[in-house]
Design a protein around this motif. Structure first.
Motif, PDB file in Angstrom:
ATOM      1  N   GLY A   1      -2.218  -3.605   4.549  1.00  0.00           N
ATOM      2  CA  GLY A   1      -0.846  -3.171   4.301  1.00  0.00           C
ATOM      3  C   GLY A   1      -0.378  -3.470   2.904  1.00  0.00           C
ATOM      4  O   GLY A   1       0.673  -3.007   2.474  1.00  0.00           O
ATOM      5  N   ALA A   2      -1.199  -4.255   2.181  1.00  0.00           N
ATOM      6  CA  ALA A   2      -0.798  -4.671   0.847  1.00  0.00           C
ATOM      7  C   ALA A   2      -2.033  -5.078   0.054  1.00  0.00           C
ATOM      8  O   ALA A   2      -3.125  -5.252   0.613  1.00  0.00           O
ATOM      9  CB  ALA A   2       0.196  -5.821   0.923  1.00  0.00           C
ATOM     10  N   PHE A   3      -1.837  -5.233  -1.246  1.00  0.00           N
ATOM     11  CA  PHE A   3      -2.932  -5.624  -2.132  1.00  0.00           C
ATOM     12  C   PHE A   3      -2.487  -6.742  -3.063  1.00  0.00           C
ATOM     13  O   PHE A   3      -1.306  -6.881  -3.378  1.00  0.00           O
ATOM     14  CB  PHE A   3      -3.399  -4.430  -2.980  1.00  0.00           C
ATOM     15  CG  PHE A   3      -4.176  -3.386  -2.228  1.00  0.00           C
ATOM     16  CD1 PHE A   3      -5.551  -3.513  -2.046  1.00  0.00           C
ATOM     17  CD2 PHE A   3      -3.530  -2.279  -1.709  1.00  0.00           C
ATOM     18  CE1 PHE A   3      -6.263  -2.542  -1.346  1.00  0.00           C
ATOM     19  CE2 PHE A   3      -4.233  -1.301  -1.015  1.00  0.00           C
ATOM     20  CZ  PHE A   3      -5.609  -1.434  -0.832  1.00  0.00           C
TER      21      PHE A   3
ATOM     22  N   PRO B   1       6.413  -7.491   8.041  1.00  0.00           N
ATOM     23  CA  PRO B   1       5.280  -6.589   8.303  1.00  0.00           C
ATOM     24  C   PRO B   1       4.047  -7.360   8.783  1.00  0.00           C
ATOM     25  O   PRO B   1       3.884  -8.546   8.512  1.00  0.00           O
ATOM     26  CB  PRO B   1       5.035  -5.929   6.945  1.00  0.00           C
ATOM     27  CG  PRO B   1       5.632  -6.860   5.945  1.00  0.00           C
ATOM     28  CD  PRO B   1       6.794  -7.511   6.610  1.00  0.00           C
ATOM     29  N   SER B   2       3.165  -6.664   9.473  1.00  0.00           N
ATOM     30  CA  SER B   2       1.999  -7.303  10.084  1.00  0.00           C
ATOM     31  C   SER B   2       1.066  -7.908   9.041  1.00  0.00           C
ATOM     32  O   SER B   2       0.467  -8.966   9.279  1.00  0.00           O
ATOM     33  CB  SER B   2       1.243  -6.297  10.958  1.00  0.00           C
ATOM     34  OG  SER B   2       0.831  -5.187  10.195  1.00  0.00           O
ATOM     35  N   TRP B   3       0.923  -7.271   7.877  1.00  0.00           N
ATOM     36  CA  TRP B   3       0.024  -7.833   6.865  1.00  0.00           C
ATOM     37  C   TRP B   3       0.506  -9.209   6.404  1.00  0.00           C
ATOM     38  O   TRP B   3      -0.293 -10.086   6.090  1.00  0.00           O
ATOM     39  CB  TRP B   3      -0.106  -6.893   5.659  1.00  0.00           C
ATOM     40  CG  TRP B   3       1.167  -6.635   4.883  1.00  0.00           C
ATOM     41  CD1 TRP B   3       1.998  -5.566   5.015  1.00  0.00           C
ATOM     42  CD2 TRP B   3       1.744  -7.465   3.871  1.00  0.00           C
ATOM     43  NE1 TRP B   3       3.065  -5.676   4.146  1.00  0.00           N
ATOM     44  CE2 TRP B   3       2.930  -6.827   3.433  1.00  0.00           C
ATOM     45  CE3 TRP B   3       1.377  -8.674   3.283  1.00  0.00           C
ATOM     46  CZ2 TRP B   3       3.755  -7.363   2.435  1.00  0.00           C
ATOM     47  CZ3 TRP B   3       2.203  -9.214   2.280  1.00  0.00           C
ATOM     48  CH2 TRP B   3       3.363  -8.558   1.867  1.00  0.00           C
TER      49      TRP B   3
ATOM     50  N   THR C   1       0.834  -1.200   0.000  1.00  0.00           N
ATOM     51  CA  THR C   1       0.000   0.000   0.000  1.00  0.00           C
ATOM     52  C   THR C   1       0.874   1.257   0.000  1.00  0.00           C
ATOM     53  O   THR C   1       0.597   2.213  -0.736  1.00  0.00           O
ATOM     54  CB  THR C   1      -0.914   0.010   1.243  1.00  0.00           C
ATOM     55  OG1 THR C   1      -1.696  -1.181   1.264  1.00  0.00           O
ATOM     56  CG2 THR C   1      -1.829   1.222   1.234  1.00  0.00           C
ATOM     57  N   SER C   2       1.924   1.245   0.808  1.00  0.00           N
ATOM     58  CA  SER C   2       2.807   2.416   0.905  1.00  0.00           C
ATOM     59  C   SER C   2       3.464   2.727  -0.431  1.00  0.00           C
ATOM     60  O   SER C   2       3.595   3.896  -0.812  1.00  0.00           O
ATOM     61  CB  SER C   2       3.884   2.178   1.963  1.00  0.00           C
ATOM     62  OG  SER C   2       4.629   0.996   1.677  1.00  0.00           O
ATOM     63  N   TRP C   3       3.848   1.696  -1.166  1.00  0.00           N
ATOM     64  CA  TRP C   3       4.485   1.891  -2.475  1.00  0.00           C
ATOM     65  C   TRP C   3       3.480   2.448  -3.480  1.00  0.00           C
ATOM     66  O   TRP C   3       3.807   3.359  -4.265  1.00  0.00           O
ATOM     67  CB  TRP C   3       5.058   0.568  -2.973  1.00  0.00           C
ATOM     68  CG  TRP C   3       5.814   0.673  -4.271  1.00  0.00           C
ATOM     69  CD1 TRP C   3       7.130   0.966  -4.435  1.00  0.00           C
ATOM     70  CD2 TRP C   3       5.273   0.509  -5.589  1.00  0.00           C
ATOM     71  NE1 TRP C   3       7.465   0.984  -5.775  1.00  0.00           N
ATOM     72  CE2 TRP C   3       6.337   0.701  -6.503  1.00  0.00           C
ATOM     73  CE3 TRP C   3       4.009   0.200  -6.087  1.00  0.00           C
ATOM     74  CZ2 TRP C   3       6.169   0.602  -7.880  1.00  0.00           C
ATOM     75  CZ3 TRP C   3       3.838   0.105  -7.471  1.00  0.00           C
ATOM     76  CH2 TRP C   3       4.899   0.307  -8.342  1.00  0.00           C
ATOM     77  N   LEU C   4       2.271   1.937  -3.463  1.00  0.00           N
ATOM     78  CA  LEU C   4       1.238   2.426  -4.384  1.00  0.00           C
ATOM     79  C   LEU C   4       0.932   3.900  -4.123  1.00  0.00           C
ATOM     80  O   LEU C   4       0.796   4.696  -5.061  1.00  0.00           O
ATOM     81  CB  LEU C   4      -0.036   1.587  -4.234  1.00  0.00           C
ATOM     82  CG  LEU C   4       0.050   0.155  -4.795  1.00  0.00           C
ATOM     83  CD1 LEU C   4      -1.120  -0.684  -4.285  1.00  0.00           C
ATOM     84  CD2 LEU C   4       0.068   0.173  -6.317  1.00  0.00           C
ATOM     85  N   VAL C   5       0.844   4.275  -2.848  1.00  0.00           N
ATOM     86  CA  VAL C   5       0.581   5.672  -2.501  1.00  0.00           C
ATOM     87  C   VAL C   5       1.721   6.568  -2.958  1.00  0.00           C
ATOM     88  O   VAL C   5       1.497   7.648  -3.529  1.00  0.00           O
ATOM     89  CB  VAL C   5       0.348   5.812  -0.977  1.00  0.00           C
ATOM     90  CG1 VAL C   5       0.291   7.284  -0.563  1.00  0.00           C
ATOM     91  CG2 VAL C   5      -0.935   5.098  -0.562  1.00  0.00           C
TER      92      VAL C   5
END
Length: 255
Positions: free
Chosen positions: A52-54, A113-115, A24-28
Motif C-alpha cells: 500500500g506504500a513505499f 490503512p492496512s499497510w 502507492t495510490s498517490w504515486l499512481v
C-alpha cells in the motif's frame, strides 16, 4: 533506460525524503504506473510496505514518515496526539517517556490503512478515531528531516490525554504533564474548550489548570464554556470536587 524514464526516476528520488513514506495510490495518480513501480522495486530504488506504500530504498520508515504520507497524500486528519505529541514538542522530557506506544487521533470516520497496521514500527500504534474536537483546531506543524507533519499543539494534546483517561491514560500522569504547560495561549485554550464536546475533558482540564495555578487560566472566560449539568464520576472510589462537580482519583487530590 530512456532519458525520459531516467529523468522520471531521478525526479522522484531527489524529491523523496529519506524516511518518508509514499502511498502507492498517490504515486499512481501522479504518473507512476503499477508496472513502473514494480520496475523501480526490482531495480532496488524503492521498497514496498505491505502493498500500500513505499519507502526509498536505504531509508528507514518512521511512524512520522507514515503520518506524512497520510496527511500530505491521503488528505486525512490523522496526527500524533496526546503524550506522543507532547514528546515531539519537548513537553514531556521530565517524565520517563517511552516510545513503546505511539498515540494517533483522527476523525471518527477515518481509519488507519492496512499497510500501516501490518508494518512493524517497533512500537504499538494506538489510534483513536473521535470528533470530540474539530480536526483542524489546535494543531501545529513540525519539521522532520526533510518533511513536515501536523501534530497536536500542547493545549490540544493535553485534552487528548484527558479524553483517554482514566482507562487508557493515567490521570496522575496527565496532571504531571499539565504542570509543565505554564505558557499556553489563553485564546487557543478558549477556542478549544468552547469547541470541545466532552464535558469530562473540559472539567478535568479546568480543574488541573486551576490546581497547577497556571497564570494563563485567568484570561480564560469560563462562563463562555459549556460545562454541562450535574455531577460526573470520573473514577470510582474517588474524591468529589464541588467546584467542577467531578469525582477524581485520591492521588490526584493529594498531589
Amino acid at each position: 533506460m530512456s532519458l525520459e524514464k531516467e529523468n522520471k526516476i531521478n525526479s522522484l528520488m531527489q524529491g523523496w525524503p529519506q524516511n518518508a513514506v509514499y502511498l502507492t495510490s498517490w504515486l499512481v495518480e501522479n504518473g507512476y504506473s503499477h508496472q513502473l513501480l514494480n520496475r523501480y522495486k526490482k531495480s532496488n530504488w524503492i521498497t514496498s510496505l505491505n502493498n500500500g506504500a513505499f519507502i526509498k530504498s536505504g531509508g528507514t520508515a518512521t511512524i512520522e514518515g507514515a503520518v506524512y504520507a497520510l496527511q500530505s497524500q491521503g488528505k486525512v486528519s490523522i496526527h500524533p496526539s496526546g503524550k506522543s505529541a507532547l514528546n515531539l514538542l519537548g513537553k514531556a522530557h521530565y517524565l520517563e517517556f517511552s516510545r513503546q506506544q505511539y498515540i494517533l487521533f483522527g476523525n471518527k470516520n477515518e481509519r488507519i490503512p492496512s499497510w500501516m497496521k501490518n508494518h512493524n514500527w517497533g512500537m504499538e500504534i494506538n489510534y483513536y478515531p473521535t470528533s470530540f474536537l474539530p480536526s483542524d483546531l489546535g494543531l501545529t506543524e513540525i519539521e522532520m528531516n526533510g518533511f513536515s507533519i501536523k501534530i497536536s499543539g500542547a493545549a490540544r494534546a493535553i485534552m487528548e490525554c484527558l479524553y483517554l483517561g482514566p482507562k487508557r491514560q493515567d490521570l496522575k500522569e496527565s496532571f504531571e504533564l499539565m504542570e509543565g504547560l505554564n505558557n499556553l495561549r489563553p485564546k487557543q485554550v478558549q477556542q478549544l474548550l468552547e469547541a470541545c464536546t466532552s464535558v469530562k475533558v473540559k472539567r478535568l482540564f479546568l480543574y488541573m489548570a486551576h490546581k497547577c495555578g497556571h497564570p494563563w487560566l485567568e484570561f480564560v472566560e469560563v462562563e463562555n464554556i459549556n460545562l454541562g449539568k450535574g455531577k460526573r464520576q470520573i473514577v470510582a472510589d474517588g474524591l468529589y470536587n464541588p467546584e467542577y462537580k467531578i469525582t477524581i482519583p485520591k492521588n490526584l487530590v493529594d498531589e
